[in-house]
Enzyme design. Structure first.
Site, short mmCIF file in Angstrom:
data_model
loop_
_atom_site.label_atom_id
_atom_site.label_comp_id
_atom_site.label_asym_id
_atom_site.label_seq_id
_atom_site.Cartn_x
_atom_site.Cartn_y
_atom_site.Cartn_z
N GLY A 52 23.79 30.12 35.55
CA GLY A 52 24.20 28.97 35.91
C GLY A 52 23.46 27.75 34.84
CB CYS A 73 54.24 41.97 46.41
SG CYS A 73 53.30 40.49 46.91
CB CYS A 84 52.45 39.56 42.07
SG CYS A 84 53.90 39.86 42.97
CB CYS A 124 51.52 36.85 44.31
SG CYS A 124 51.66 37.78 45.16
CB CYS A 175 53.92 37.21 47.81
SG CYS A 175 54.57 38.06 46.35
#
Length: 303
Positions: free
Chosen positions: A39, A252, A280, A274, A249
């Site tokens: 970080g 799919c 996908c 997606c 979606c």
């Protein structure tokens, strides 16, 4: 003997192209520092790239520093492999390094991404490079850079908490969307690039190394494997991801991946697809895991 030793220490001869070996070494050293202190923003000498700063120059430099001839490189832009930006960057790196272009997340060694973390759970040995347009999470709170550095050094993040509290008071919820602030290993507050909230939980305890590189601000920071990454929240205001009840979606049928609205022939947004095109496609052929990487449910965004 001395000449042979000097040659070995110098490493391989510089290869012609857009990035020299000394620059690559500097960036790799910055990455190692970032991995050692999760970080923490490590400064580096950002070079000129054949893309404008703010359009992926930092991610490109990080990728060029890591990729080799035996690497398999995947580049996505908002989850899509075939986007103009992703395709051009992938071809540029492959032409420079001689690596193999890849679209399957499972087979890639290095994944450079803009705005998304793949739905496929990342494995040990993979490196995710995120393009970061704005590296400093305190930029919208404190403008003075010396004060920003002091706050990070002393872990004085009270003003960040006040900002989130005021957001709740004025709007009833935390409105921060892309780049939601997170606390890394209980020490540094970090902006995880402009990824949607949906992807933020994927950074926690990930098996892969995540490198975030900001070329314009000349900062690199990293999240090593199995690191605790927690979004900033209050006890009575739990972290929430993007939600669109009933959306799925159209290709799919997925309701457990990040989906975006797709423009129709008349220009209206009515269907959902997606964002991660590779996941996908594999979902439709039955070649994707039943559960994607840890995220939320019933979400949506706008392309």
């Amino acid at each position: 003997m001395t000449a042979q030793l000097t040659t070995e220490l110098a490493g391989p001869p510089p290869s012609p192209g857009i990035f020299d070996e000394l620059s690559k070494r500097e960036i790799r050293r910055a990455m190692l520092s970032g991995i050692a202190i999760p970080g923490y923003q490590v400064p580096f000498g950002s070079r000129e790239m054949p893309v404008a700063r703010g359009w992926g120059s930092g991610g490109l430099q990080a990728t060029l520093s890591l990729v080799g001839e035996d690497s398999r490189l995947k580049v996505i832009d908002q989850g899509e492999d075939a986007g103009v930006n992703a395709s051009n960057l992938r071809r540029l790196v492959a032409a420079h390094a001689g690596c193999t272009e890849e679209t399957d997340t499972r087979s890639a060694d290095i994944i450079q991404s803009r705005h998304r973390i793949p739905e496929q759970p990342l494995r040990d040995g993979q490196v995710l490079v995120l393009q970061v347009p704005g590296a400093e999470p305190l930029a919208g709170i404190v403008r003075d850079m010396d004060e920003q550095r002091r706050m990070h050094a002393e872990a004085d993040y009270s003003k960040m908490w006040v900002r989130l509290y005021e957001d709740i008071v004025h709007n009833g919820l935390i409105t921060e969307a892309a780049g939601y602030p997170v606390l890394v290993e209980g020490r540094y507050i970090m902006t995880p690039s402009p990824i949607p909230r949906w992807d933020v939980p994927k950074m926690n305890d990930s098996e892969a190394i995540t490198v975030l590189s900001a070329g314009r601000e000349k900062r690199i920071f990293a999240v090593p494997p199995h690191t605790r990454v927690v979004p900033l929240t209050f006890d009575d205001r739990p972290f929430e991801v993007e939600r669109t009840p009933g959306a799925a979606c159209r290709l799919c049928g997925s309701q457990d991946t990040y989906i975006v609205q797709e423009p129709g022939p008349d220009g209206t947004f009515s269907a959902w697809v997606c964002s991660d095109t590779d996941f996908c496609r594999r979902r439709r052929t039955g070649d994707a895991p039943a559960a994607p990487a840890a995220g939320g449910t019933a979400q949506g965004g706008t392309a």
